[in-house]
Design a protein around this motif. Structure first.
Motif, PDB file in Angstrom:
ATOM      1  N   ARG A  95       0.904  -1.175  -0.008  1.00 26.10           N
ATOM      2  CA  ARG A  95       0.020  -0.054  -0.206  1.00 26.10           C
ATOM      3  C   ARG A  95       1.010   1.514   0.031  1.00 26.10           C
ATOM      4  O   ARG A  95       2.051   1.219   0.417  1.00 26.10           O
ATOM      5  N   LEU A 141      -4.847   6.257   3.081  1.00 20.20           N
ATOM      6  CA  LEU A 141      -4.676   5.456   2.147  1.00 20.20           C
ATOM      7  C   LEU A 141      -4.787   6.109   0.707  1.00 20.20           C
ATOM      8  O   LEU A 141      -5.746   6.672   0.667  1.00 20.20           O
ATOM      9  N   GLU A 144      -3.578   0.999  -3.185  1.00 20.67           N
ATOM     10  CA  GLU A 144      -3.011  -0.294  -2.807  1.00 20.67           C
ATOM     11  C   GLU A 144      -3.033  -1.560  -3.799  1.00 20.67           C
ATOM     12  O   GLU A 144      -3.485  -0.869  -4.778  1.00 20.67           O
TER      13      GLU A 144
END
Length: 616
Positions: A95, A141, A144
């Motif tokens: 990620r 995030l 990924e």
């Protein structure tokens, strides 16, 4: 004389300013000193309060400023079928994250990262929203599923891109995805209302169960998060790692499902637009197969989701996300005659061998079996075998709808089972109170109770209708076998309070449906030597006075149903199938059950042969 007066006068009148000044200074000093002592006392009292009395509180606050504790996501437990085949497991996920507080210019940082990793506009907007909503020191995030090349290149360039981080996490991988989609379910990101329920929900990329057994057993599968403790400076920058507590992986879940039988059932349903089939082990209550079509691939909705693909699945006309096997509600059609026969025998309005005379029947209509009645009457065995509507109309009329509803509920209809699958619908078992509440016309109740309008709903409930087990034993349907191979005790179920002779009459009638001449499912008899199947067909109409002009030709077609168990002399498996707008039960649903039941029996024989030497 003059001089002494002068001296005396001068000595008397001259003031002692020095002395007065010294007295005045001494008072000021005393006041100042007192004030200083008071201040020092107040300061000492405050220091005592801060350093001694409230030291623990301020030490904690100081540690909170100095220390930063981050949760570490646990590994989610795997899901296996009864043979040990993996149905769902965690796989390594590379990620890319960004810490907004350490990035001088977040949009510029994302632009630089997009030269290495594809960052769609939607992901960019999501990162900006998350950065504005939460603390700048929480990682967000960005992407990924990175390749090793991308992951290595990002790590090399990390010193040149402030705020960028990479890590190794996990994503959910589903095997035998399409046949198992409705049963196993899938995981998804936490919603807005869930992020405050558990701190682990705030972890970047953390996913929780959203459907199927992933949702039902989410707490056990999720595990316990670990922690990492860091020392940070006054600006929140990590100085060093002080320690960590490892996370506890979630428990592995073993299902009663047979993935091979499930695949066969799903493949058999493909020829129909909407259909479902369920197979149960009547000894244990374990669900061996639970297939529903149309279906979908959960891998497409849990990892690197394409919004367009998700939109097509969510808005599809036949609703592939819906599990018809537990949420579909259909009139049971003539499969309900099994219940009507048991209720009539229990009430004493019909008996073994007693024929119903034509003169006592006031019902008639196409396909009602009046031809057989005109030939001299018909008994319960023939009525079941030929699916005679008129016979069961009369039976229901004689015993009353309340008794019929009570027996149906006693057999397990109209309720939700704790079988490990969320979203079940309990169905409708009408009685007098329900009729009055819905203003049903007199006479309609008897017809509906005997045939078509009871909403028995899902196939698991219908598959229990044959009541093929001994009266003193019943097993609750369940798709869960154990956690980490530890057997989970099944709940105690009350014994079936029905006369064994009545059950024997109904079983023989169901045997005749499949294996005797003029049986409605004669063409679906098993082709395994020495093994017979018993069953009951059903066909339920969908057209009425309110919708006959609104339905398409496909929607006007009847629903096809079939329930069965096998072997007929020593029941081991029970099955139920519904083909939505599939036509007749004998032509559409019965052949599916025949093929799936054959596979279940053959696999049982094969596994028994394999187990024999080990057990011996």
């Amino acid at each position: 004389m003059r001089r002494s007066k002068a001296v005396h006068y001068g000595a008397k009148k001259k003031p002692d300013y020095v002395r007065k000044q010294s007295y005045r200074f001494s008072r000021r000093a005393l006041l100042v000193g007192g004030a200083q002592a008071g201040l020092f006392g107040l300061l000492g009292w405050r220091l005592h309060q801060l350093q001694i009395k409230e030291a623990s509180d301020y030490r904690l606050l100081s540690d909170e400023n100095r220390l930063m504790i981050q949760l570490a996501a646990p590994s989610r437990g795997s899901i296996r079928d009864r043979t040990g085949a993996i149905l769902a497991e965690d796989k390594e996920n590379l990620r890319l994250l960004v810490v907004p507080a350490f990035s001088k210019n977040l949009p510029e940082t994302i632009d630089r990262l997009s030269r290495i990793v594809d960052i769609p506009r939607g992901a960019r907007d999501r990162v900006m929203r998350a950065a504005a909503r939460q603390s700048g020191y929480y990682p967000v995030l960005v992407a990924e599923g990175l390749t090793w090349r991308q992951f290595a290149l990002l790590n090399v360039l990390a010193p040149q891109i402030p705020g960028m981080q990479t890590d190794r996490s996990a994503y959910r991988k589903y095997h035998h995805a399409r046949p198992m989609a409705h049963l196993v379910g899938y995981v998804g990101m936490a919603g807005k209302g869930e992020v405050d329920l558990d701190p682990v929900m705030r972890l970047p990329g953390f996913r929780a169960g959203r459907a199927g057994v992933e949702k039902t057993f989410d707490e056990q599968l999720r595990g316990t998060p670990g922690t990492q403790k860091f020392e940070v400076d006054s600006r929140g920058r990590v100085v060093r790692e002080l320690g960590s507590t490892p996370s506890t992986p979630g428990k592995d879940l073993v299902l009663s499902i047979d993935h091979h039988l499930q695949a066969v059932a799903q493949e058999r349903l493909k020829e129909h637009r909407v259909a479902s089939v369920v197979v149960l082990d009547v000894e244990t209550g374990g669900i061996l197969a639970l297939a529903s079509t149309p279906t979908f691939d959960p891998n497409e909705v849990v990892f690197k989701v394409d919004p367009k693909a998700w939109g097509r699945i969510a808005r599809a006309k036949d609703q592939p996300l819906q599990n018809r096997a537990i949420r579909g509600q259909y009139p049971p059609g003539s499969t309900f005659k099994v219940v009507t026969a048991l209720a009539g025998l229990h009430a004493g309005v019909i008996t073994r061998g007693r024929r119903v005379a034509p003169a006592s029947i006031g019902w008639a209509g196409p396909g009602s079996g009046v031809g057989a009645l005109m030939a001299g009457g018909i008994d319960v065995h023939q009525a079941l075998k030929q699916s005679c509507d008129v016979y069961f109309y009369e039976t229901a009329k004689r015993m009353g709808i309340d008794h019929l509803a009570a027996v149906a509920r006693h057999l397990g209809m109209g309720r939700v089972y704790d079988c490990g699958l969320p979203g079940q619908k309990e169905g409708i078992i009408p009685d007098v109170a329900w009729k009055r509440a819905h203003l049903m016309e007199p006479g309609t109740a008897a017809r509906r109770s005997s045939r078509a309008s009871v909403r028995a709903s899902s196939p698991p409930r219908r598959s229990s209708l044959p009541s093929c087990r001994p009266v003193s034993q019943r097993a609750a349907p369940s798709c869960r076998s154990s956690f980490s191979h530890r057997t989970i005790p099944e709940p105690d179920w009350p014994a079936l309070q029905l006369d064994p002779n009545h059950l024997d009459i109904v079983r023989k009638g169901m045997f005749g449906v499949v294996n005797e001449p003029r049986g409605t499912a004669r063409r679906s008899a098993l082709e395994i030597p020495g093994v017979m199947m018993a069953g009951k067909t059903g066909t339920s109409q969908v057209v009425n006075a309110h919708n006959e002009h609104k339905l398409s030709p496909y929607e006007r077609e009847t629903h096809a149903l079939f329930i069965a168990y096998a072997p007929a002399d020593k029941p081991r498996y029970a099955a139920a199938c519904v083909v939505e707008h599939g036509g007749g039960g004998s032509s559409a649903a019965a052949p599916i059950v025949k093929d799936v039941m054959t596979e279940a029996l053959l696999r049982d024989s094969a596994s028994a042969g394999l187990r024999g030497p080990e057990q011996g």
